[in-house]
Design a protein around this motif. Sequence first.
Motif, PDB file in Angstrom:
ATOM      1  N   ASP A  20     -11.632   3.852 -38.240  1.00 22.95           N
ATOM      2  CA  ASP A  20     -11.964   4.706 -39.383  1.00 22.95           C
ATOM      3  C   ASP A  20     -10.996   5.874 -39.539  1.00 22.95           C
ATOM      4  O   ASP A  20     -11.251   6.816 -40.277  1.00 22.95           O
ATOM      5  CB  ASP A  20     -13.410   5.234 -39.288  1.00 22.95           C
ATOM      6  N   ASP A  21      -9.872   5.830 -38.822  1.00 19.73           N
ATOM      7  CA  ASP A  21      -8.840   6.862 -38.956  1.00 19.73           C
ATOM      8  C   ASP A  21      -7.904   6.545 -40.110  1.00 19.73           C
ATOM      9  O   ASP A  21      -7.682   5.377 -40.444  1.00 19.73           O
ATOM     10  CB  ASP A  21      -7.995   6.951 -37.678  1.00 19.73           C
ATOM     11  N   ALA A  22      -7.324   7.585 -40.666  1.00 21.38           N
ATOM     12  CA  ALA A  22      -6.248   7.389 -41.646  1.00 21.38           C
ATOM     13  C   ALA A  22      -5.027   6.835 -40.921  1.00 21.38           C
ATOM     14  O   ALA A  22      -4.804   7.090 -39.740  1.00 21.38           O
ATOM     15  CB  ALA A  22      -5.910   8.709 -42.327  1.00 21.38           C
ATOM     16  N   GLU A  23      -4.232   6.037 -41.653  1.00 17.99           N
ATOM     17  CA  GLU A  23      -3.031   5.458 -41.052  1.00 17.99           C
ATOM     18  C   GLU A  23      -1.929   6.515 -40.980  1.00 17.99           C
ATOM     19  O   GLU A  23      -1.407   6.952 -41.994  1.00 17.99           O
ATOM     20  CB  GLU A  23      -2.545   4.264 -41.885  1.00 17.99           C
ATOM     21  N   ASN A  24      -1.602   6.974 -39.781  1.00 16.15           N
ATOM     22  CA  ASN A  24      -0.473   7.883 -39.601  1.00 16.15           C
ATOM     23  C   ASN A  24       0.075   7.718 -38.189  1.00 16.15           C
ATOM     24  O   ASN A  24      -0.546   7.087 -37.327  1.00 16.15           O
ATOM     25  CB  ASN A  24      -0.864   9.347 -39.880  1.00 16.15           C
ATOM     26  N   GLN A  25       1.241   8.319 -37.957  1.00 18.96           N
ATOM     27  CA  GLN A  25       1.937   8.114 -36.683  1.00 18.96           C
ATOM     28  C   GLN A  25       1.126   8.665 -35.514  1.00 18.96           C
ATOM     29  O   GLN A  25       1.039   8.053 -34.455  1.00 18.96           O
ATOM     30  CB  GLN A  25       3.300   8.777 -36.728  1.00 18.96           C
ATOM     31  N   ARG A  26       0.465   9.793 -35.714  1.00 19.99           N
ATOM     32  CA  ARG A  26      -0.237  10.441 -34.603  1.00 19.99           C
ATOM     33  C   ARG A  26      -1.386   9.586 -34.079  1.00 19.99           C
ATOM     34  O   ARG A  26      -1.729   9.646 -32.907  1.00 19.99           O
ATOM     35  CB  ARG A  26      -0.767  11.807 -35.058  1.00 19.99           C
ATOM     36  N   ASN A  27      -1.980   8.791 -34.979  1.00 20.72           N
ATOM     37  CA  ASN A  27      -3.112   7.974 -34.566  1.00 20.72           C
ATOM     38  C   ASN A  27      -2.699   6.628 -33.969  1.00 20.72           C
ATOM     39  O   ASN A  27      -3.552   5.879 -33.499  1.00 20.72           O
ATOM     40  CB  ASN A  27      -4.039   7.715 -35.759  1.00 20.72           C
ATOM     41  N   SER A  28      -1.430   6.325 -33.989  1.00 19.97           N
ATOM     42  CA  SER A  28      -0.985   5.006 -33.527  1.00 19.97           C
ATOM     43  C   SER A  28      -1.043   4.930 -31.999  1.00 19.97           C
ATOM     44  O   SER A  28      -0.909   5.931 -31.286  1.00 19.97           O
ATOM     45  CB  SER A  28       0.437   4.722 -34.004  1.00 19.97           C
ATOM     46  N   LEU A  29      -1.219   3.720 -31.504  1.00 16.62           N
ATOM     47  CA  LEU A  29      -1.250   3.503 -30.058  1.00 16.62           C
ATOM     48  C   LEU A  29       0.105   3.803 -29.419  1.00 16.62           C
ATOM     49  O   LEU A  29       0.180   4.334 -28.304  1.00 16.62           O
ATOM     50  CB  LEU A  29      -1.663   2.055 -29.761  1.00 16.62           C
ATOM     51  N   THR A  30       1.174   3.492 -30.138  1.00 15.04           N
ATOM     52  CA  THR A  30       2.526   3.735 -29.608  1.00 15.04           C
ATOM     53  C   THR A  30       2.761   5.223 -29.377  1.00 15.04           C
ATOM     54  O   THR A  30       3.292   5.637 -28.322  1.00 15.04           O
ATOM     55  CB  THR A  30       3.583   3.188 -30.592  1.00 15.04           C
ATOM     56  N   TYR A  31       2.365   6.043 -30.365  1.00 10.79           N
ATOM     57  CA  TYR A  31       2.547   7.497 -30.237  1.00 10.79           C
ATOM     58  C   TYR A  31       1.745   8.027 -29.059  1.00 10.79           C
ATOM     59  O   TYR A  31       2.245   8.813 -28.248  1.00 10.79           O
ATOM     60  CB  TYR A  31       2.115   8.170 -31.526  1.00 10.79           C
ATOM     61  N   GLN A  32       0.462   7.618 -28.947  1.00  7.96           N
ATOM     62  CA  GLN A  32      -0.383   8.100 -27.853  1.00  7.96           C
ATOM     63  C   GLN A  32       0.190   7.695 -26.489  1.00  7.96           C
ATOM     64  O   GLN A  32       0.211   8.497 -25.550  1.00  7.96           O
ATOM     65  CB  GLN A  32      -1.801   7.530 -28.009  1.00  7.96           C
ATOM     66  N   ARG A  33       0.649   6.455 -26.412  1.00  9.20           N
ATOM     67  CA  ARG A  33       1.183   5.956 -25.141  1.00  9.20           C
ATOM     68  C   ARG A  33       2.392   6.795 -24.707  1.00  9.20           C
ATOM     69  O   ARG A  33       2.507   7.206 -23.533  1.00  9.20           O
ATOM     70  CB  ARG A  33       1.574   4.485 -25.301  1.00  9.20           C
ATOM     71  N   GLN A  34       3.285   7.073 -25.657  1.00  9.26           N
ATOM     72  CA  GLN A  34       4.492   7.831 -25.345  1.00  9.26           C
ATOM     73  C   GLN A  34       4.160   9.252 -24.891  1.00  9.26           C
ATOM     74  O   GLN A  34       4.670   9.735 -23.871  1.00  9.26           O
ATOM     75  CB  GLN A  34       5.402   7.867 -26.565  1.00  9.26           C
ATOM     76  N   ARG A  35       3.287   9.938 -25.635  1.00  4.97           N
ATOM     77  CA  ARG A  35       2.926  11.322 -25.291  1.00  4.97           C
ATOM     78  C   ARG A  35       2.193  11.387 -23.948  1.00  4.97           C
ATOM     79  O   ARG A  35       2.400  12.321 -23.152  1.00  4.97           O
ATOM     80  CB  ARG A  35       2.039  11.922 -26.384  1.00  4.97           C
ATOM     81  N   ASN A  36       1.327  10.436 -23.678  1.00  4.89           N
ATOM     82  CA  ASN A  36       0.563  10.451 -22.425  1.00  4.89           C
ATOM     83  C   ASN A  36       1.459  10.196 -21.215  1.00  4.89           C
ATOM     84  O   ASN A  36       1.275  10.800 -20.143  1.00  4.89           O
ATOM     85  CB  ASN A  36      -0.559   9.411 -22.478  1.00  4.89           C
ATOM     86  N   ILE A  37       2.434   9.296 -21.382  1.00  2.00           N
ATOM     87  CA  ILE A  37       3.377   9.041 -20.275  1.00  2.00           C
ATOM     88  C   ILE A  37       4.218  10.284 -20.013  1.00  2.00           C
ATOM     89  O   ILE A  37       4.472  10.664 -18.850  1.00  2.00           O
ATOM     90  CB  ILE A  37       4.267   7.829 -20.600  1.00  2.00           C
TER      91      ILE A  37
END
Length: 591
Positions: A20-37
């Motif tokens: 139910d999120d809007a489509e944007n870079q911050r919500n993507s799995l790729t972005y989260q994975r990179q920031r968390n690593i």
Amino acid sequence: MDISDAYKQRYVIYNRKSTDDAENQRNSLTYQRQRNIEFATRQNLPLATALTIQGFCTNGIIDESHSGFKEEDEFEIRSDGRVQYRVLRPKFLKLAELLKNGTIRGAIFLCWDRASRNPHDDLIIKKLTRAGCDIRFAEASYDSTSAGELHRDIDGVFAAHYSRSISEKVKNAQKKLRAERRCIYSAPVGYLDRGSDSKPLDPERAPVVKRIFELYAGGDWSIRQLAKWAQTQGLTKKPIRRKRTKQEIANNVDVSSLPKISRPVDHKSIEYILANPFYIGKVKIGDNYEISAAHQPLIDTALFFRVQKLLKKRNVSVHYIDKLAYTYRELVRCECGRVYTPYVKKGIVYYRSRCKSGCTNKAPNLKEVEISAAVQRVMDEIYLSDEELSEIELRAKSELGELSRRREGTLNDLHGRQRCIIADLDYITENKISLLRTGAMNPDTILAEQNRLEAKLAVVNEEIKIYAESASDMLEFVLTFSEAVKNAGLYFDRALDSEKRDITAMIFSELVFKDRQLVAYQAKDGFGALLSRVSVFNGDLPSLEGVINHPKLAIGLPGSPLFRTIESVYVQAQKSMDRIRRLQFLHRQAA
């Protein structure tokens, strides 16, 4: 080495893409994975990079796609004081289990709303933290003081509010579209989906769907046989993607990567098509159907309501796609109501009825040639004779004037009925809210009354079209109709078995035999009207409709019986236009 010992001091990364999120870079799995690593590297947090569990995580990284605000409303209160409820995120639940058991040291999330956006998940994370599990956030830090807990609670409140706000906006947008009579759901077979304000006709499927309505309205087809016919025409359902398997969901397989497949229609598809008001330009708004602003009708209202009437009668087909085409299959019945079943013996086609107990039919076996001879005798009487044509020519001048005056009176009555029905429909539309508030009607009764009035209006409109013709045009049409039927009778005598079936099914829906004699029949539309004139005035074999369905034939009305018949034939023959064209085509073929 046991898993519980290998990762006790290591961390896993959890990334969630909310549906139910809007489509944007911050919500993507790729972005989260990179920031968390990056966060784990800066904080020197050892990751469980060797931890891979099928359907759960890969190299210590968990990716899950699920609605963040969705939660289970059902819960259970146990006698020992425990409250049990379901967590609808399977990977998050598995992560909580590993943390509680001490299998891993901790987990890294991008921020609070990636970990939780509903009170149930909030409670789990807070309890894990109090139990000593190390929960980290790449974009936030919550210390163990009261201020840190307040900061965490505020982030949780804003995350829940954000989710509720999105849900509210979606509902309001849908409510607005419904108020504008837009179609916010997928259109049925025969239409294309190009947004809520554009549902154009499908150039490939729409003609076949329209023909399905026309064939079923003729009364000769069952739903199952129509489904088989539609399959031979290449009609398929709209292309859709299959549902993802549990394994594919766990591995975050993108739905858009699955191919769309068009499956063949079946009898359920045809049943849904025939009963769907979408094809007359209506969309479902709540519990009601209203005129759509997004698409045009595929069929007219009169045809739709004729089909609904036939659906209630559970039509039996006289057309078979995959059975041996015996000439009179399903057309011949005994007087007791049982159907004659065809069979072949020594190269001769017979029909046999397994009569009910007490049936007085002494000859349950019929030869096909006997049935053909009986049908031929009836067809020889179905058209206007030379004597009747002479009487028509002699009386035309005097009788047509009387007929015109009577038809004009009938037309005025029809217009009056039309105005009353339209006024009733307008009243319901304009006062719908008042009727609901006062309790005079509920949504179901309003919908039922609207459907009843619309069906009634469709019938009246059809009759107005018929009575709008002049008396002379009506007479010319009846004479043309009679000549076409006469040609069919001549052709029937020389036709092949399959062609005889076509003609018989066009004219009759039922033939009743007793003691190897045709004792009654049920003819269709204009054909039945012509044959009723024979039974009334000549005392010949009666049709099952009799005079009841043709009251204008009753003796005692002004004018000659023959001209009273002409009006009835004209009204009924209008419904037989497709059959008339088919008969004329057969006659041209024979010639």
